[in-house]
Design an enzyme around this catalytic site. Sequence first.
Site, PDB file in Angstrom:
ATOM      1  N   LYS A  44       0.740  -1.078  -0.067  1.00  0.00           N
ATOM      2  CA  LYS A  44       0.027   0.066  -0.037  1.00  0.00           C
ATOM      3  C   LYS A  44       0.855   1.397  -0.026  1.00  0.00           C
ATOM      4  CE  LYS A  44      -4.018  -2.045  -0.064  1.00  0.00           C
ATOM      5  NZ  LYS A  44      -4.898  -1.899  -1.058  1.00  0.00           N
TER       6      LYS A  44
ATOM      7  N   GLU B 166      -9.651   5.985   3.231  1.00  0.00           N
ATOM      8  CA  GLU B 166     -10.424   5.195   3.883  1.00  0.00           C
ATOM      9  C   GLU B 166      -9.453   3.890   4.016  1.00  0.00           C
ATOM     10  OE1 GLU B 166     -10.428   5.510   0.319  1.00  0.00           O
ATOM     11  OE2 GLU B 166      -9.683   3.397   0.309  1.00  0.00           O
TER      12      GLU B 166
ATOM     13  N   SER C 105       1.310  -9.825  -1.047  1.00  0.00           N
ATOM     14  CA  SER C 105       0.899  -8.475  -0.742  1.00  0.00           C
ATOM     15  C   SER C 105       1.276  -7.745   0.318  1.00  0.00           C
ATOM     16  CB  SER C 105      -0.364  -8.050  -1.062  1.00  0.00           C
ATOM     17  OG  SER C 105      -1.237  -8.995  -0.378  1.00  0.00           O
TER      18      SER C 105
END
Length: 385
Positions: A81, A103, A369
Amino acid sequence: GYYGTFGGAYIPEMLYPNVEELRQNYLSIIADPSFQREFRELLTDYVGRPTPLFHARRLSETYNTTVYLKREDLCHTGAHKVNNTIGQILVAKRLGKKRIVAETGAGQHGVATATVCALMGLECIVYMGSIDMERQKPNVDRMRMLGASVVPATSGSQTLKDATNEAMRHWINNPVDTHYVIGSVVGPHPYPDMVARFQSVISEEVRKQLHEKTGQSNPNYVIACVGGGSNAAGAFYHYLDQPTVQLIAAEAAGQGIATGHSAATTALGKPGILHGSSTILMQTEDGQVVEPYSISAGLDYPGIGPMHAHLFASGRGTFYSITDQEALNAAFELSRLEGIIPALESSHALACIPKLKAGPDEVTVICLSGRGDKDLAAYTAHLPK
Ligand SMILES: Cc1ncc(COP(=O)(O)O)c(/C=N/[C@H](C(=O)O)[C@@H](O)C(C)C)c1O
């Protein structure tokens, strides 16, 4: 900003000025050499890129094929991210923004946003479903430690889609000095394209690393889990134009696609508009968003990025629906074969290995991830006997 018939910017009029400002400026900002220098320097010295491409030998032997893991779990903050939040917040600073709103569901995106806001001295507000705040509490604590304010989304089902709605509402009410950092390749154009470009560093590195290790830049398969689809977008990006590379997307089947507790968007969804983008989403007959379910907060999303809707519709991508149990089994297997505890989201990608049945001379790259620290409560609750 179209992916076949998907994409576009279907936004409320009040959001138009903000999104238009972004659309008009993002490409020239990203192309600016000084932006690239700053972006690349932070990826190297702050995120810790390039992330390793690890040859998982025991996992490979178990399935009689060759598997490499792209270690996005080793990025600073513990997931991919941060590649996106560094890029987007650098863009926001160049647009003169002082406050960041975001969010989050799994909390990884929230942590990645709070981290970069601390680094760059920007105010940070993260909306998070109150249910997600419970099940991903370690990440709530980290966001608060980093100085962000975490606001519980109490509307609707109190998960990610409600957090997204409330973050958008905040942006509409604070348009001039605020940038809304979307955490995945979702939302109105230019967000899906902008996020994919920032995450594309993943496959840019894989091509080089795989060539160094095997003499080939192209694997036979690239596998990634898909919530909104940003780690997959990054892992696929530089292989989109390589037809011999099969793109495998893992969605969350939850308790099973026929159980009514699922988030397998391409299996259960239909074309529609979600969060400003034409895509595929799980919806009722009258177009209301269906409440998704997955054991993993990061995949618990009723939609999918328009890029992936197009990969599905065009047949360029192969989509697997992975149940909670299959993901848990894959997490235990990786932990005990390779000493790596994966995030629940990433475990859905790992669970595709037994389904894919790649050949002994074939090469698969799996995008790991995130790391599994945030999921230890779920893992310990289901430990194999
Ligand atoms: C470790 C990890 N792996 C995969 C995902 C799925 O997001 P994508 O890569 O954008 O499909 C996630 C998604 N996390 C988001 C979050 O942390 O807020 C997610 O909940 C939403 C942005 C979709 C994740 O945390």
